[in-house]
Scaffold this motif. Structure first.
Motif, PDB file in Angstrom:
ATOM      1  N   ASP A  75      -1.368   3.289 -10.392  1.00 35.58           N
ATOM      2  CA  ASP A  75      -2.295   3.390  -9.598  1.00 35.58           C
ATOM      3  C   ASP A  75      -3.375   3.300 -10.405  1.00 35.58           C
ATOM      4  O   ASP A  75      -4.228   4.289 -10.840  1.00 35.58           O
ATOM      5  CB  ASP A  75      -2.406   4.913  -8.781  1.00 35.58           C
ATOM      6  CG  ASP A  75      -3.561   4.853  -7.612  1.00 35.58           C
ATOM      7  OD1 ASP A  75      -3.856   3.755  -7.266  1.00 35.58           O
ATOM      8  OD2 ASP A  75      -3.802   6.078  -7.466  1.00 35.58           O
ATOM      9  N   GLN A  98      -5.880  -2.079  -9.429  1.00 33.69           N
ATOM     10  CA  GLN A  98      -4.802  -2.279  -8.155  1.00 33.69           C
ATOM     11  C   GLN A  98      -5.080  -1.960  -7.127  1.00 33.69           C
ATOM     12  O   GLN A  98      -5.063  -2.597  -5.931  1.00 33.69           O
ATOM     13  CB  GLN A  98      -3.721  -1.432  -8.620  1.00 33.69           C
ATOM     14  CG  GLN A  98      -2.331  -1.655  -7.518  1.00 33.69           C
ATOM     15  CD  GLN A  98      -1.872  -3.130  -7.468  1.00 33.69           C
ATOM     16  OE1 GLN A  98      -2.547  -4.116  -7.847  1.00 33.69           O
ATOM     17  NE2 GLN A  98      -0.900  -3.205  -6.702  1.00 33.69           N
ATOM     18  N   ARG A  99      -5.934  -0.649  -7.015  1.00 29.16           N
ATOM     19  CA  ARG A  99      -6.536  -0.332  -5.636  1.00 29.16           C
ATOM     20  C   ARG A  99      -7.847  -1.177  -5.011  1.00 29.16           C
ATOM     21  O   ARG A  99      -7.806  -1.408  -3.837  1.00 29.16           O
ATOM     22  CB  ARG A  99      -7.238   1.145  -5.869  1.00 29.16           C
ATOM     23  CG  ARG A  99      -6.436   2.220  -6.288  1.00 29.16           C
ATOM     24  CD  ARG A  99      -6.997   3.720  -6.025  1.00 29.16           C
ATOM     25  NE  ARG A  99      -8.014   3.924  -6.763  1.00 29.16           N
ATOM     26  CZ  ARG A  99      -7.993   4.292  -8.175  1.00 29.16           C
ATOM     27  NH1 ARG A  99      -6.618   4.739  -8.541  1.00 29.16           N
ATOM     28  NH2 ARG A  99      -8.945   4.697  -8.614  1.00 29.16           N
ATOM     29  N   ALA A 111     -14.049  -1.578  -1.307  1.00 30.31           N
ATOM     30  CA  ALA A 111     -13.389  -2.080  -2.307  1.00 30.31           C
ATOM     31  C   ALA A 111     -14.738  -2.685  -3.290  1.00 30.31           C
ATOM     32  O   ALA A 111     -14.533  -2.521  -4.551  1.00 30.31           O
ATOM     33  CB  ALA A 111     -12.709  -3.312  -1.901  1.00 30.31           C
ATOM     34  N   PRO A 129      -7.683   1.515 -10.974  1.00 24.33           N
ATOM     35  CA  PRO A 129      -8.833   1.040 -10.013  1.00 24.33           C
ATOM     36  C   PRO A 129      -8.561  -0.519  -9.763  1.00 24.33           C
ATOM     37  O   PRO A 129      -8.965  -0.901  -8.765  1.00 24.33           O
ATOM     38  CB  PRO A 129      -9.857   1.319 -11.005  1.00 24.33           C
ATOM     39  CG  PRO A 129      -9.507   2.470 -12.088  1.00 24.33           C
ATOM     40  CD  PRO A 129      -8.140   2.332 -12.073  1.00 24.33           C
ATOM     41  N   GLY A 167       3.215   3.993  -3.518  1.00 27.11           N
ATOM     42  CA  GLY A 167       2.157   5.003  -4.210  1.00 27.11           C
ATOM     43  C   GLY A 167       2.954   5.888  -5.248  1.00 27.11           C
ATOM     44  O   GLY A 167       3.959   5.614  -5.900  1.00 27.11           O
ATOM     45  N   ARG A 200       0.815  -1.434  -0.063  1.00 26.43           N
ATOM     46  CA  ARG A 200       0.074   0.234  -0.079  1.00 26.43           C
ATOM     47  C   ARG A 200       0.740   1.279   0.011  1.00 26.43           C
ATOM     48  O   ARG A 200       0.431   2.231  -0.511  1.00 26.43           O
ATOM     49  CB  ARG A 200      -1.057  -0.136   1.296  1.00 26.43           C
ATOM     50  CG  ARG A 200      -1.886  -1.233   1.311  1.00 26.43           C
ATOM     51  CD  ARG A 200      -2.926  -1.274   2.468  1.00 26.43           C
ATOM     52  NE  ARG A 200      -3.676   0.093   2.489  1.00 26.43           N
ATOM     53  CZ  ARG A 200      -3.837   0.844   3.614  1.00 26.43           C
ATOM     54  NH1 ARG A 200      -3.224   0.375   4.694  1.00 26.43           N
ATOM     55  NH2 ARG A 200      -4.753   1.771   3.557  1.00 26.43           N
ATOM     56  N   LEU A 245      -5.551  -4.214  -3.678  1.00 23.86           N
ATOM     57  CA  LEU A 245      -4.945  -3.771  -2.487  1.00 23.86           C
ATOM     58  C   LEU A 245      -5.905  -3.650  -1.425  1.00 23.86           C
ATOM     59  O   LEU A 245      -5.725  -4.106  -0.147  1.00 23.86           O
ATOM     60  CB  LEU A 245      -4.221  -2.489  -2.546  1.00 23.86           C
ATOM     61  CG  LEU A 245      -2.896  -2.559  -3.203  1.00 23.86           C
ATOM     62  CD1 LEU A 245      -2.510  -1.083  -3.686  1.00 23.86           C
ATOM     63  CD2 LEU A 245      -1.886  -3.252  -2.593  1.00 23.86           C
ATOM     64  N   ASP A 246      -7.114  -2.967  -1.547  1.00 21.21           N
ATOM     65  CA  ASP A 246      -8.088  -2.724  -0.461  1.00 21.21           C
ATOM     66  C   ASP A 246      -8.607  -4.177  -0.061  1.00 21.21           C
ATOM     67  O   ASP A 246      -8.834  -4.636   1.092  1.00 21.21           O
ATOM     68  CB  ASP A 246      -9.175  -2.007  -0.970  1.00 21.21           C
ATOM     69  CG  ASP A 246      -8.848  -0.555  -0.816  1.00 21.21           C
ATOM     70  OD1 ASP A 246      -7.669  -0.229  -0.137  1.00 21.21           O
ATOM     71  OD2 ASP A 246      -9.785   0.323  -1.429  1.00 21.21           O
TER      72      ASP A 246
END
Length: 370
Positions: free
Chosen positions: A305, A309-310, A338, A307, A298, A295, A313-314
């Motif tokens: 970065d 990958q976010r 997420a 959507p 960044g 996380r 990660l979430d």
């Protein structure tokens, strides 16, 4: 990405064309004389750059982005078979040279759209070409572009979670693979075999996926980066199958490879996968350590970065938090966030995974914290 085992003037010219440089600008880029480049352009396959210049060309190609690699391979497919028979030439109903360039540019746009999870735009661009031509009317350059389009259609289907049916990822990957076999491009064949292993894992065929990854992790047809990805995904499949300790060791080796290769995106993903393996083993403190590293990769670190990958990660972070009764509510909040993003971008496979994690976490205290 493309690699060249032995450069001739033909490959050098293809690289210049792919970089969209004049002869003079290309010579300046490489640090060689204009006459040298002109000689390559004239003699093509009949001349070979000196060994030190071959190394310079290797570096120039390695540093090029994906769009340049695609144009490079297309240029080789167009120019590399001057003796092709009439049956392999462009027919009156097939694409013209300007259409090849437009098609190549559209594939560049598809790659960007997929990285941003803009699936509708990517689908429209691919449909423009896949419905316009059929393989039988294409020469080798056209077949290459058709196969690349079909492979990207597989990526589109995979990212949307379509792993079964006529418009599924495996259907597209197998179709693209058959064309690359016909064109005798073993690297592309191996990459599609790697993609098929990913889809097998997504479908829950963990043992089959792990075996395929294991073979591809030492397959010389693949680049070192792709072999490291295969090794990482061996660990992913093993972890999902409950073999967390061994999976973590395999993943750690892949993480070191990504560090050596200076691949920040893959390095970040590897830490995310390591975190989940340690979560499965009940080592929540270690899991939080690794997900924190992932996380923390960044802006400014070179990590994209997106959507996708976010959401990943979430999802991983929420899964770890949900495993500890003391952070269960925090985990649910992260997973809800997420899920909202996954639903917004049409990431159906990720959404199903999140729903499964939340369902499994209901009423379960999780593994003992260590």
């Amino acid at each position: 990405m493309a690699t060249v085992h032995h450069w001739t003037g033909l490959e050098a010219r293809a690289l210049r064309v792919a970089l969209r440089l004049s002869v003079r600008a290309f010579a300046e880029r490489l640090g060689v004389g204009v006459r040298t480049v002109s000689k390559w352009e004239k003699l093509l396959g009949g001349t070979e750059p000196r060994p030190d210049t071959q190394a310079i060309l290797d570096t120039a190609l390695a540093r090029a982005d994906a769009a340049v690699h695609l144009r490079f391979e297309t240029a080789l497919a167009t120019d590399g078979n001057p003796g092709a028979g009439p049956a392999r030439r462009i027919t009156a109903t097939g694409p013209r040279a300007w259409e090849y360039e437009s098609w190549t540019d559209d594939l560049d746009r598809v790659a960007v759209a997929l990285s941003r999870q803009n699936f509708a735009f990517a689908d429209a661009l691919l449909s423009r070409w896949l419905t316009r031509f059929t393989p039988v009317e294409l020469d080798e350059a056209g077949l290459y572009l058709f196969a690349r389009s079909t492979a990207l259609l597989g990526d589109l289907s995979r990212d949307q979670g379509a792993v079964a049916g006529p418009r599924s990822a495996p259907h597209s990957y197998l179709a693209a693979r058959s064309i690359f076999v016909q064109l005798d491009i073993p690297r592309r064949v191996a990459q599609l075999e790697l993609s098929l292993a990913v889809v097998a894992e997504m479908s829950g065929k963990l043992e089959i996926a792990a075996r395929r990854y294991d073979v591809l992790a030492v397959d010389e047809r693949l680049s070192r980066r792709d072999r490291a990805r295969a090794r990482l995904w061996v660990g992913t499949a093993l972890s999902k199958d409950g073999n967390h300790d061994y999976a973590a060791r395999v993943m750690l080796e892949a993480t070191r490879d990504f560090a050596d290769l200076a691949e920040p995106d893959d390095w970040s993903v590897a830490h995310q996968k390591l975190a989940l393996a340690h979560r499965g083993a009940g080592e929540l403190s270690t899991a939080l350590h690794f997900i924190g590293i992932a996380r923390g990769s960044g802006s400014g670190s070179g990590v994209s970065d997106t959507p996708m990958q976010r959401v990943r990660l979430d999802t991983a972070h929420g899964h770890i938090l949900l495993s500890d009764p003391g952070t269960r509510d925090d985990g649910l909040a992260v997973l809800d966030r997420a899920a909202m993003m996954a639903a917004h971008y049409g990431l159906r496979h990720q959404l199903r995974s999140i729903e499964g994690i939340k369902a499994d976490g209901e009423g379960v205290s999780g593994p003992r914290r260590r």
